[in-house]
Write a protein that holds these residues in place. Structure first.
Motif, PDB file in Angstrom:
ATOM      1  N   TRP A  64       0.839  -1.208   0.000  1.00  0.00           N
ATOM      2  CA  TRP A  64       0.000   0.000   0.000  1.00  0.00           C
ATOM      3  C   TRP A  64       0.871   1.255   0.000  1.00  0.00           C
ATOM      4  CZ3 TRP A  64      -5.489   0.628   0.441  1.00  0.00           C
ATOM      5  CH2 TRP A  64      -5.885   1.957   0.638  1.00  0.00           C
ATOM      6  N   LYS A  65       1.905   1.251   0.857  1.00  0.00           N
ATOM      7  CA  LYS A  65       2.785   2.423   0.952  1.00  0.00           C
ATOM      8  C   LYS A  65       3.486   2.681  -0.379  1.00  0.00           C
ATOM      9  CE  LYS A  65       5.333   5.635   2.958  1.00  0.00           C
ATOM     10  NZ  LYS A  65       6.254   5.308   4.055  1.00  0.00           N
ATOM     11  N   SER A  66       3.860   1.625  -1.080  1.00  0.00           N
ATOM     12  CA  SER A  66       4.585   1.774  -2.344  1.00  0.00           C
ATOM     13  C   SER A  66       3.682   2.267  -3.467  1.00  0.00           C
ATOM     14  CB  SER A  66       5.215   0.436  -2.751  1.00  0.00           C
ATOM     15  OG  SER A  66       6.084  -0.036  -1.750  1.00  0.00           O
ATOM     16  N   ASP A  69       0.735   5.257  -1.133  1.00  0.00           N
ATOM     17  CA  ASP A  69       1.292   6.135  -0.100  1.00  0.00           C
ATOM     18  C   ASP A  69       0.298   6.245   1.068  1.00  0.00           C
ATOM     19  OD1 ASP A  69       3.150   7.614   1.182  1.00  0.00           O
ATOM     20  OD2 ASP A  69       3.201   9.275  -0.235  1.00  0.00           O
ATOM     21  N   VAL A  70       0.741   6.845   2.140  1.00  0.00           N
ATOM     22  CA  VAL A  70      -0.083   6.951   3.358  1.00  0.00           C
ATOM     23  C   VAL A  70      -1.026   8.137   3.237  1.00  0.00           C
ATOM     24  CG1 VAL A  70      -0.029   7.312   5.846  1.00  0.00           C
ATOM     25  CG2 VAL A  70       1.713   5.895   4.762  1.00  0.00           C
ATOM     26  N   SER A  75      -1.091   9.152   9.815  1.00  0.00           N
ATOM     27  CA  SER A  75       0.173   8.764  10.464  1.00  0.00           C
ATOM     28  C   SER A  75       0.023   8.499  11.959  1.00  0.00           C
ATOM     29  CB  SER A  75       1.234   9.860  10.246  1.00  0.00           C
ATOM     30  OG  SER A  75       1.496  10.023   8.873  1.00  0.00           O
ATOM     31  N   LEU A 312       3.177  -0.011   6.646  1.00  0.00           N
ATOM     32  CA  LEU A 312       2.856   1.326   6.138  1.00  0.00           C
ATOM     33  C   LEU A 312       3.892   2.374   6.546  1.00  0.00           C
ATOM     34  CD1 LEU A 312      -0.978   1.306   6.886  1.00  0.00           C
ATOM     35  CD2 LEU A 312       0.055   1.513   4.612  1.00  0.00           C
ATOM     36  N   ASN A 315       9.584   2.065   3.594  1.00  0.00           N
ATOM     37  CA  ASN A 315       9.667   2.203   2.150  1.00  0.00           C
ATOM     38  C   ASN A 315      10.350   0.990   1.539  1.00  0.00           C
ATOM     39  OD1 ASN A 315       8.624   4.979   2.020  1.00  0.00           O
ATOM     40  ND2 ASN A 315      10.546   5.545   3.029  1.00  0.00           N
TER      41      ASN A 315
END
Length: 349
Positions: A64-66, A69-70, A75, A312, A315
């Protein structure tokens, strides 16, 4: 007539502020919980069941992060999931243990677990130094191999000052190796020359995750599966002394003479004692089996949410920093543990 100057109520302002502060983590918690639920669905598939929901959760978090992104404002909730919900999950995980069952299995099983953990930790830590692997990363991979995979890694990581990317890399290494190991065990079972009970001891004392142990124990039937899980839970029980020792020797690497000389300065992790308390409650036999099952399910889900939060927070570029020697350490450590397991089974049985 003079109109009085009415000021806003501080109490009302505080109440509104408190409500707003409670809402801040919800977005991140909702995202991590959604990923954990999705991971649970994926883990129901035949092959992915070997990996387990926690491993899949961290992989979904990284993906998901890749790709996405958040989200903005998530956060705080992600941090809450990867820290506080993780500790809650570790505490509840203690209800898996019944010390009476482990002791009733015989001192041979307890002794095998102790030898396995001591040998693996010492061998891999020294090998990591020789290979010049980052000290913290080497310790995390060693404890994951020796004790109980991802659960051990995430329990020990905050005690030794590990970074999130180091924790994630360690979990990934253990997940991949443990999955490969479980598949090999399943296919090689007929060639091990072990009866179901001793095969269960071998699998339970050498594989990383409980999910790996459960999957690998299937070819030997109920006896093999039950024995493997029992031996594995014996290793989980030893997480407490292992975590305390590692927190003392590796806490940021900057211990003063006062810390060395006084046990009162030992960085005691409160959630580890919560884990122990839950184990003792379960050992008393006062809890009904249905409630124990509920607590175990809650533990797995909370730790899966935490794993999603961990994923999350990192990277993909962090994985490029692993280095060949780190992979060599993980592989050699697992191979050495497998050989030791075969030797111990032949000696004790």
């Amino acid at each position: 007539m003079q109109i009085p100057n009415i000021q806003p109520s501080p109490l009302g302002t505080t109440a509104v502020s408190d409500m707003a502060s409670w809402k801040k983590p919800l977005k991140g918690i909702a995202l991590t919980a959604t990923l954990a639920v999705l991971a649970g669905r994926i883990a129901e598939a035949p092959f992915f069941s070997i990996m387990g929901i926690m491993i899949i959760s961290i992989m979904l978090g990284v993906l998901w992060k890749s790709v996405m992104d958040v989200p903005v404002g998530a956060s705080i909730g992600i941090t809450f999931s990867s820290k506080f919900l993780l500790r809650a999950g570790i505490i509840l995980m203690g209800v898996r243990l019944n010390f009476n069952q482990i002791l009733n299995a015989g001192m041979r099983v307890v002794l095998i677990d102790i030898i396995v953990i001591a040998f693996t930790l010492i061998t891999m830590i020294f090998l990591g130094k020789w290979l010049r692997v980052d000290k913290t990363l080497g310790v995390l991979i060693a404890v994951g191999t020796a004790v109980c995979g991802a659960a051990a890694i995430v329990a020990v990581a905050p005690l030794i000052g590990a970074k999130k990317e180091q924790t994630a890399i360690s979990v990934a290494c253990i997940a991949i190796l443990g999955t490969i190991g479980a598949v090999f065990y399943i296919f090689l079972y007929p060639y091990f020359g072990l009866d179901p009970y001793t095969y269960g001891v071998f699998a339970g004392s050498t594989l990383h995750e409980l999910a790996h142990v459960i999957a690998a124990g299937v070819p030997g039937g109920d006896i093999s599966s039950e024995t493997a899980i029992l031996v594995k839970l014996g290793r989980v029980a030893l997480l407490i002394p292992v975590a305390l020792l590692l927190s003392y020797f590796y806490r940021t690497g900057e211990r003063t003479e006062a810390v060395k000389k006084s046990w009162r300065n030992l960085p005691v992790p409160w959630f580890i004692f919560g884990f122990l308390a839950m184990s003792m409650v379960n050992t008393t036999g006062l809890l009904p089996s249905s409630f124990i099952h509920f607590l175990i399910t809650a533990s797995v889900f909370l730790m899966s949410i935490a794993m999603a939060g961990l994923g999350l927070s990192i990277n993909m570029t962090d994985f490029k920093k692993v280095g060949r020697n780190t992979i060599v350490l993980a592989i050699v450590g697992f191979v050495a543990l497998t050989i030791l397991g075969q030797v111990l089974v032949s000696v004790f049985y």
